[in-house]
Motif scaffolding. Structure first.
Motif, short mmCIF file in Angstrom:
data_model
loop_
_atom_site.label_atom_id
_atom_site.label_comp_id
_atom_site.label_asym_id
_atom_site.label_seq_id
_atom_site.Cartn_x
_atom_site.Cartn_y
_atom_site.Cartn_z
N ARG A 1 0.91 -1.15 -0.09
CA ARG A 1 -0.02 -0.11 0.11
C ARG A 1 1.12 1.19 0.01
O ARG A 1 1.91 1.07 0.81
CB ARG A 1 -0.84 -0.12 1.30
N PHE B 1 -3.28 0.39 -4.03
CA PHE B 1 -3.03 -0.87 -3.20
C PHE B 1 -2.50 -1.88 -4.54
O PHE B 1 -3.04 -2.04 -5.41
CB PHE B 1 -4.10 -1.84 -2.72
N LEU C 1 -6.02 -7.51 -1.49
CA LEU C 1 -5.76 -6.47 -1.99
C LEU C 1 -7.06 -5.69 -2.27
O LEU C 1 -7.06 -4.38 -2.33
CB LEU C 1 -4.76 -6.41 -2.99
#
Ligand SMILES: [Zn+2]
Length: 303
Positions: free
Chosen positions: A116, A125, A149
């Motif tokens: 991130r 992300f 994610l």
């Protein structure tokens, strides 16, 4: 009894194994395409792209993320998600041993690294796959990491970018690996519903179950030049259809020509290109409208 012979101290000091290399070997590398000798430091500065012919050397997941995020800064996520051995699979060696070896060789916990951070100021992300970890194969852990994610991006209303590099599904986890294709596809469908962008970057090579799932599901699909991209390998296809395949088949340029991908971008331009895309796709004006729409959708779904 004292020993009859005593070893003399060796005249040459032994060098530890990891240092037993001629120094010059570390200064130059030969380009795999044009065979030009490349100064290693220049190559690093050029993001591992040959300055003579543009050949893109394969790079690792951490290297990839460092060149992508603003100031190379990112927070690694989900490192604790690693594959178990549910099938107790043994090929030439037991699967847990193979995993252990992959961790040692690659220095990575799994075949994908989740991160991130900011890219051109946008919250992103990003996932990067690594061929050094069992051929960048997708097992349950890789599928779970991609899903997480996407879920994190949904929660924070951020963008998802995935750099694929994979030999396909991980056979040591059998069907469980194949199930990941459906799982990540479902997660990406929710991202699509929320009108958040997913940019897929295909690097050399992207094949098998990864191509057949998240790699080809991007809102924008970008490939690095001359990357091998396909489902089955060319030899298998030739044997099946009993025809000679055209030259350059399954390379980025061929796929672009046939409408399978949206763009081919040089690695040195990749970050700037994606920032431009994000600037368009994460436009605050558009995002505000979208949030209002999603709000309406949620109310409607209660009926
Ligand atoms: Zn070259």
């Amino acid at each position: 009894m004292p020993p009859w012979f005593r070893k003399k101290t060796p005249k040459i000091e032994s060098v530890p194994v990891e240092e037993r290399r001629v120094r010059t070997e570390n200064v130059f590398v030969k380009c795999e395409q044009c065979e030009a000798p490349l100064y290693k430091r220049d190559l690093e500065e050029a993001l591992q792209v040959c300055q003579h012919c543009g050949y893109h050397f394969r790079i690792g997941a951490r290297e990839r993320l460092a060149m992508f995020f603003d100031d190379g800064a990112y927070q690694e996520l989900d490192a604790e998600v690693v594959s178990a051995d549910p099938l107790e699979f043994v090929d030439s060696k037991p699967y847990p041993e193979r995993l252990e070896q992959a961790r040692r060789v690659s220095g990575l916990p799994e075949a994908i690294i989740n991160a991130r951070g900011k890219v051109g100021g946008h919250l992103v992300f990003a996932g990067a796959m690594d061929m050094l970890f069992i051929g960048g194969s997708m097992g349950s852990a890789v599928g779970e990491k991609v899903t997480r994610l996407v879920e994190r991006a949904l929660e924070k209303r951020a963008a998802v970018v995935i750099f694929s590099a994979s030999g396909g599904a991980r056979m040591q986890e059998g069907t469980l690996s194949l199930m990941q294709m459906a799982k990540v596809a479902a997660a990406l469908a929710r991202l699509d519903d929320a009108q958040l962008p997913y940019i897929s970057v295909l690097t050399d090579p992207t094949t098998g179950g990864v191509t057949a799932s998240f790699a080809m599901l991007g809102d924008v699909i970008i490939a690095e030049p001359k990357a091998l991209i396909g489902f089955a390998g060319p030899r298998v296809i030739e044997q099946t259809i009993r025809e000679k395949l055209p030259e350059n088949f399954q390379r980025s340029e061929f796929l672009l020509e046939h409408g399978m991908i949206d763009a081919i971008v040089d690695r040195r331009e990749m970050r700037a290109f994606i920032i431009k895309l994000l600037g368009f796709m994460m436009n605050p004006e558009i995002t505000r409208e979208t949030e209002a729409e999603v709000g309406v959708k949620q109310v409607n779904s209660k009926w």
